[in-house]
Design a protein around this motif. Structure first.
Motif, short mmCIF file in Angstrom:
data_model
loop_
_atom_site.label_atom_id
_atom_site.label_comp_id
_atom_site.label_asym_id
_atom_site.label_seq_id
_atom_site.Cartn_x
_atom_site.Cartn_y
_atom_site.Cartn_z
N VAL A 8 0.86 -1.18 0.00
CA VAL A 8 0.00 0.00 0.00
C VAL A 8 0.90 1.24 0.00
O VAL A 8 1.61 1.50 0.98
CB VAL A 8 -0.94 0.03 1.22
CG1 VAL A 8 -1.90 1.23 1.12
CG2 VAL A 8 -1.74 -1.26 1.33
N LEU A 9 0.88 1.98 -1.12
CA LEU A 9 1.75 3.14 -1.26
C LEU A 9 1.04 4.25 -2.03
O LEU A 9 0.21 3.98 -2.90
CB LEU A 9 3.03 2.76 -2.03
CG LEU A 9 4.02 1.83 -1.33
CD1 LEU A 9 5.11 1.40 -2.31
CD2 LEU A 9 4.63 2.50 -0.11
N LEU A 153 -0.82 -9.27 5.71
CA LEU A 153 0.33 -8.41 5.98
C LEU A 153 0.34 -7.25 4.98
O LEU A 153 0.35 -7.47 3.77
CB LEU A 153 1.63 -9.21 5.86
CG LEU A 153 2.94 -8.48 6.17
CD1 LEU A 153 2.99 -8.08 7.64
CD2 LEU A 153 4.13 -9.36 5.81
N VAL A 154 0.33 -6.03 5.49
CA VAL A 154 0.48 -4.84 4.65
C VAL A 154 1.96 -4.49 4.57
O VAL A 154 2.66 -4.45 5.59
CB VAL A 154 -0.32 -3.65 5.22
CG1 VAL A 154 0.17 -2.32 4.65
CG2 VAL A 154 -1.80 -3.82 4.93
N PHE A 174 -1.17 -5.04 -4.96
CA PHE A 174 -0.72 -3.65 -4.84
C PHE A 174 -1.94 -2.75 -4.73
O PHE A 174 -2.91 -2.90 -5.48
CB PHE A 174 0.06 -3.20 -6.09
CG PHE A 174 1.50 -3.60 -6.12
CD1 PHE A 174 2.48 -2.75 -5.63
CD2 PHE A 174 1.88 -4.82 -6.66
CE1 PHE A 174 3.81 -3.10 -5.67
CE2 PHE A 174 3.22 -5.18 -6.71
CZ PHE A 174 4.18 -4.33 -6.21
N TRP A 175 -1.89 -1.82 -3.80
CA TRP A 175 -2.79 -0.67 -3.79
C TRP A 175 -1.92 0.56 -3.99
O TRP A 175 -1.09 0.89 -3.13
CB TRP A 175 -3.55 -0.56 -2.47
CG TRP A 175 -4.86 -1.27 -2.42
CD1 TRP A 175 -5.16 -2.43 -1.75
CD2 TRP A 175 -6.09 -0.85 -3.03
NE1 TRP A 175 -6.48 -2.76 -1.92
CE2 TRP A 175 -7.08 -1.81 -2.70
CE3 TRP A 175 -6.43 0.24 -3.83
CZ2 TRP A 175 -8.39 -1.71 -3.15
CZ3 TRP A 175 -7.75 0.34 -4.27
CH2 TRP A 175 -8.71 -0.62 -3.94
N CYS A 222 -3.45 -7.21 -8.67
CA CYS A 222 -2.91 -8.44 -8.10
C CYS A 222 -1.81 -8.95 -9.03
O CYS A 222 -1.77 -8.61 -10.21
CB CYS A 222 -3.99 -9.50 -7.90
SG CYS A 222 -4.66 -10.19 -9.42
N LEU A 223 -0.93 -9.76 -8.48
CA LEU A 223 0.14 -10.35 -9.29
C LEU A 223 -0.45 -11.44 -10.17
O LEU A 223 -1.23 -12.28 -9.70
CB LEU A 223 1.23 -10.92 -8.40
CG LEU A 223 2.42 -9.99 -8.07
CD1 LEU A 223 3.28 -9.76 -9.28
CD2 LEU A 223 1.93 -8.68 -7.48
N ARG A 224 -0.08 -11.42 -11.43
CA ARG A 224 -0.55 -12.44 -12.36
C ARG A 224 0.49 -13.56 -12.36
O ARG A 224 1.61 -13.39 -12.79
CB ARG A 224 -0.68 -11.84 -13.76
CG ARG A 224 -1.34 -12.79 -14.77
CD ARG A 224 -1.22 -12.26 -16.17
NE ARG A 224 -1.79 -10.93 -16.31
CZ ARG A 224 -1.60 -10.15 -17.36
NH1 ARG A 224 -0.80 -10.56 -18.34
NH2 ARG A 224 -2.15 -8.96 -17.42
N ARG A 225 0.09 -14.71 -11.87
CA ARG A 225 1.02 -15.83 -11.75
C ARG A 225 0.72 -16.89 -12.79
O ARG A 225 -0.43 -17.11 -13.17
CB ARG A 225 0.96 -16.43 -10.34
CG ARG A 225 1.48 -15.45 -9.29
CD ARG A 225 1.67 -16.11 -7.95
NE ARG A 225 2.47 -15.27 -7.09
CZ ARG A 225 1.95 -14.39 -6.23
NH1 ARG A 225 0.65 -14.25 -6.14
NH2 ARG A 225 2.75 -13.65 -5.49
#
Length: 228
Positions: A8-9, A153-154, A174-175, A222-225
């Motif tokens: 979160v950033l 967990l952030v 990711f946000w 989201c991560l594309r796996r």
């Protein structure tokens, strides 16, 4: 087995999370702060690097009464555990962070832990093994956090920490809040620092949501796996 991890950033239009002097980033709006608080309220732990702590000297606490009530109803402590990671653990015990009413953990090396032994600033000190580069073994560290009850967990920065976790595929979401300013400068930090990724090996993301509030844009990926 590890916690579900969410970065979160807030960043500028040109992708900087602080200015070239690495000053504390305070360019996010009230809406961005409320968004950050909401994400932290969902978490069991908040992980951030020593440079982030040195810049702000505090951490972000939940103060919204509705969010505090929600955590209480869920049987959670009012504040998630705030976890500082630092190989050297060279931190000023006079930082206001150490007076904030919340649980504090330290992730460090055995050498870094020595200076905090027998002191009251941290409720728990974790010393995962090191890998050949001298960095913490994050896979083992995250596994240990999961065993200690941290499910969500952030990751609150900085870019070196995010890069280390991305490099070993330990980030889930990711946000990113895009704020209406341009910081520029080659020395200004970005959400992902380190040595970077070649395009062919770069992590790929999937856009989950987009929301604009006033002049800010809130992006959730989201991560594309790859499927097995």
């Amino acid at each position: 087995m590890r916690p579900y991890t969410t970065v979160v950033l807030a960043m500028s239009i040109d992708g900087k999370i602080a200015d070239a002097r690495r000053s504390p980033a305070r360019f996010g709006s009230a809406a961005d702060k409320a968004h950050l608080e909401t994400q932290i309220a969902k978490a069991d732990g908040v992980l951030f690097g020593a440079a982030t702590l040195r810049a702000y000297q505090t951490t972000f606490r939940i103060t919204n009464l509705d969010l505090l009530q929600q955590r209480q109803q869920q049987g959670k402590p009012l504040q998630p555990i705030h976890i500082v990671c630092s190989r050297s653990a060279q931190l000023n015990p006079k930082y206001p962070f150490f007076r904030q009413p919340l649980p504090r953990w330290l992730l460090t090396t055995i050498a870094g832990a020595e200076q905090w032994q027998g002191r009251s600033e941290f409720d728990r000190i974790l010393t995962p093994p090191l890998i050949l580069s001298g960095d913490l073994d994050w896979e083992i560290a995250l596994h240990e956090l999961k065993l200690l009850g941290i499910q969500q967990l952030v990751i609150a920065g900085g870019g070196e920490l995010v890069a280390a976790l991305l490099a070993i595929d330990q980030i889930d979401e990711f946000w990113l809040t895009v704020c209406p300013l341009i910081l520029g400068g080659s020395q200004a930090p970005t959400p992902v620092e380190g040595s970077g990724f070649m395009e062919t090996l770069a992590p790929r993301l999937e856009l989950l949501s987009v929301k604009a509030i006033d002049h800010e844009v809130f992006l959730n990926y989201c991560l594309r796996r790859k499927k097995n």
